[in-house]
Design a protein around this motif. Structure first.
Motif, PDB file in Angstrom:
ATOM      1  N   LYS A  24      16.526  75.491  69.189  1.00 17.39           N
ATOM      2  CA  LYS A  24      15.379  75.608  70.096  1.00 17.39           C
ATOM      3  C   LYS A  24      15.141  74.257  70.761  1.00 17.39           C
ATOM      4  N   TRP A  25      14.676  74.309  72.002  1.00 21.15           N
ATOM      5  CA  TRP A  25      14.367  73.099  72.761  1.00 21.15           C
ATOM      6  C   TRP A  25      13.017  72.553  72.338  1.00 21.15           C
ATOM      7  N   THR A  26      12.926  71.226  72.300  1.00 22.91           N
ATOM      8  CA  THR A  26      11.689  70.550  71.949  1.00 22.91           C
ATOM      9  C   THR A  26      11.670  69.196  72.631  1.00 22.91           C
ATOM     10  N   ASN A  27      10.603  68.426  72.398  1.00 23.42           N
ATOM     11  CA  ASN A  27      10.521  67.101  73.005  1.00 23.42           C
ATOM     12  C   ASN A  27      11.542  66.152  72.376  1.00 23.42           C
ATOM     13  N   ALA A  28      11.627  64.933  72.905  1.00 24.47           N
ATOM     14  CA  ALA A  28      12.685  63.986  72.540  1.00 24.47           C
ATOM     15  C   ALA A  28      12.853  63.843  71.030  1.00 24.47           C
ATOM     16  N   VAL A  29      11.754  63.608  70.323  1.00 24.27           N
ATOM     17  CA  VAL A  29      11.794  63.428  68.868  1.00 24.27           C
ATOM     18  C   VAL A  29      10.471  63.898  68.282  1.00 24.27           C
ATOM     19  N   CYS A  30      10.537  64.594  67.153  1.00 22.91           N
ATOM     20  CA  CYS A  30       9.361  64.949  66.358  1.00 22.91           C
ATOM     21  C   CYS A  30       9.765  64.755  64.900  1.00 22.91           C
ATOM     22  N   SER A  31       8.932  64.088  64.131  1.00 23.69           N
ATOM     23  CA  SER A  31       9.266  63.905  62.726  1.00 23.69           C
ATOM     24  C   SER A  31       8.047  63.397  61.973  1.00 23.69           C
ATOM     25  N   HIS A  32       8.301  62.798  60.820  1.00 17.99           N
ATOM     26  CA  HIS A  32       7.244  62.356  59.920  1.00 17.99           C
ATOM     27  C   HIS A  32       7.478  60.905  59.512  1.00 17.99           C
ATOM     28  N   PRO A  33       6.416  60.069  59.537  1.00 17.49           N
ATOM     29  CA  PRO A  33       6.584  58.715  59.014  1.00 17.49           C
ATOM     30  C   PRO A  33       6.760  58.773  57.496  1.00 17.49           C
ATOM     31  N   LYS A  34       7.557  57.860  57.001  1.00 17.08           N
ATOM     32  CA  LYS A  34       7.732  57.747  55.550  1.00 17.08           C
ATOM     33  C   LYS A  34       6.516  57.047  54.947  1.00 17.08           C
ATOM     34  N   SER A  35       6.362  57.160  53.649  1.00 13.03           N
ATOM     35  CA  SER A  35       5.292  56.467  52.946  1.00 13.03           C
ATOM     36  C   SER A  35       5.431  54.961  53.199  1.00 13.03           C
ATOM     37  N   GLY A  36       4.346  54.308  53.615  1.00 17.35           N
ATOM     38  CA  GLY A  36       4.363  52.876  53.883  1.00 17.35           C
ATOM     39  C   GLY A  36       4.843  52.509  55.283  1.00 17.35           C
ATOM     40  N   GLU A  37       5.201  53.489  56.073  1.00 15.39           N
ATOM     41  CA  GLU A  37       5.709  53.264  57.425  1.00 15.39           C
ATOM     42  C   GLU A  37       4.608  53.643  58.424  1.00 15.39           C
ATOM     43  N   THR A  38       4.439  52.859  59.481  1.00 10.37           N
ATOM     44  CA  THR A  38       3.466  53.230  60.506  1.00 10.37           C
ATOM     45  C   THR A  38       4.030  54.379  61.336  1.00 10.37           C
ATOM     46  N   TYR A  39       3.142  55.011  62.087  1.00  9.10           N
ATOM     47  CA  TYR A  39       3.585  56.083  62.993  1.00  9.10           C
ATOM     48  C   TYR A  39       4.611  55.542  63.992  1.00  9.10           C
ATOM     49  N   LEU A  40       4.338  54.357  64.562  1.00  2.68           N
ATOM     50  CA  LEU A  40       5.250  53.766  65.540  1.00  2.68           C
ATOM     51  C   LEU A  40       6.598  53.415  64.905  1.00  2.68           C
ATOM     52  N   GLU A  41       6.576  52.840  63.717  1.00  2.00           N
ATOM     53  CA  GLU A  41       7.840  52.527  63.032  1.00  2.00           C
ATOM     54  C   GLU A  41       8.654  53.795  62.801  1.00  2.00           C
ATOM     55  N   GLY A  42       7.994  54.878  62.392  1.00  2.00           N
ATOM     56  CA  GLY A  42       8.689  56.146  62.185  1.00  2.00           C
ATOM     57  C   GLY A  42       9.277  56.691  63.466  1.00  2.00           C
ATOM     58  N   ALA A  43       8.512  56.618  64.557  1.00  2.00           N
ATOM     59  CA  ALA A  43       8.993  57.114  65.847  1.00  2.00           C
ATOM     60  C   ALA A  43      10.222  56.341  66.304  1.00  2.00           C
ATOM     61  N   LYS A  44      10.201  55.026  66.173  1.00  2.00           N
ATOM     62  CA  LYS A  44      11.350  54.209  66.583  1.00  2.00           C
ATOM     63  C   LYS A  44      12.559  54.473  65.676  1.00  2.00           C
ATOM     64  N   ARG A  45      12.303  54.672  64.386  1.00  2.00           N
ATOM     65  CA  ARG A  45      13.390  54.978  63.448  1.00  2.00           C
ATOM     66  C   ARG A  45      14.079  56.288  63.838  1.00  2.00           C
ATOM     67  N   ARG A  46      13.284  57.316  64.129  1.00  2.00           N
ATOM     68  CA  ARG A  46      13.877  58.620  64.466  1.00  2.00           C
ATOM     69  C   ARG A  46      14.566  58.610  65.826  1.00  2.00           C
ATOM     70  N   LEU A  47      14.096  57.823  66.782  1.00  2.00           N
ATOM     71  CA  LEU A  47      14.827  57.684  68.047  1.00  2.00           C
ATOM     72  C   LEU A  47      16.236  57.180  67.771  1.00  2.00           C
ATOM     73  N   LYS A  48      16.335  56.203  66.884  1.00  2.00           N
ATOM     74  CA  LYS A  48      17.642  55.628  66.537  1.00  2.00           C
ATOM     75  C   LYS A  48      18.481  56.634  65.747  1.00  2.00           C
ATOM     76  N   GLU A  49      17.860  57.307  64.751  1.00  4.16           N
ATOM     77  CA  GLU A  49      18.601  58.240  63.899  1.00  4.16           C
ATOM     78  C   GLU A  49      19.054  59.497  64.627  1.00  4.16           C
ATOM     79  N   GLU A  50      18.234  60.029  65.527  1.00  7.93           N
ATOM     80  CA  GLU A  50      18.559  61.287  66.196  1.00  7.93           C
ATOM     81  C   GLU A  50      19.308  61.100  67.507  1.00  7.93           C
ATOM     82  N   LEU A  51      18.821  60.168  68.342  1.00  9.08           N
ATOM     83  CA  LEU A  51      19.369  60.009  69.692  1.00  9.08           C
ATOM     84  C   LEU A  51      20.245  58.767  69.849  1.00  9.08           C
TER      85      LEU A  51
END
Length: 169
Positions: free
Chosen positions: A59-86
């Motif tokens: 299914k189509w969705t926006n660029a990245v959607c995920s969850h921050p890890k424990s101890g990780e900020t929302y922004l850190e999680g978003a940047k991590r998933r951009l790298k991991e997925e795209l």
């Protein structure tokens, strides 16, 4: 390895950790982030979820959607998933956050305190095929048309988040 999500109350106070799939079965509120990327033409990047995803595959969705890890900020999680997925890095700015609940089928629920980030990107991708089948840029007009003609092709949460995004801009 077991993936945990951070359970929270509506004020974003941490209640504990839970295995991701169990949190989705129980429909418990947890931290999440969504990233909207645009190119220089103002088109939005969509990703098609990989075929092996445990819910909403292909299914189509926006660029990245995920969850921050424990101890990780929302922004850190978003940047991590951009790298991991795209396979990319880009600057992001947080635009808003809100709570939503969506039935994603198969007895699973997304119940998330979602922080929404926006960025620009106009370069190549190095897709993680375990996560992403393909990507494409689309104009907002074409996206609106495609979503109204074929809503089944899009993730349930993307439909909700996109409407919320439009209210903020």
């Amino acid at each position: 390895m077991e993936e945990l999500v951070v359970l929270v109350n509506p004020q974003d106070e941490i209640l504990g950790l839970m295995e991701k799939q169990q949190a989705h079965i129980n429909g418990l509120l947890h931290r999440a982030f969504s990233v909207f990327l645009f190119n220089d033409k103002g088109e939005m990047l969509l990703q098609k979820r990989a075929a092996n995803k445990y819910h909403s595959p292909l299914k189509w969705t926006n660029a990245v959607c995920s969850h921050p890890k424990s101890g990780e900020t929302y922004l850190e999680g978003a940047k991590r998933r951009l790298k991991e997925e795209l396979g990319i890095e880009t600057e992001l700015s947080e635009k808003f956050n809100f709570i939503y609940k969506a039935d994603v089928g198969g007895g699973l629920w997304e119940h998330e305190l979602d922080h929404v980030f926006v960025g620009n990107y106009d370069d190549d991708f190095n897709l993680n095929k375990d996560e992403v089948e393909e990507v494409k840029y689309i104009s907002m007009q074409d996206l609106d048309n495609e979503m109204s003609e074929n809503p089944e092709n899009f993730t349930e949460w993307f439909k909700i988040i996109l409407e919320e995004y439009k209210h903020h801009f």
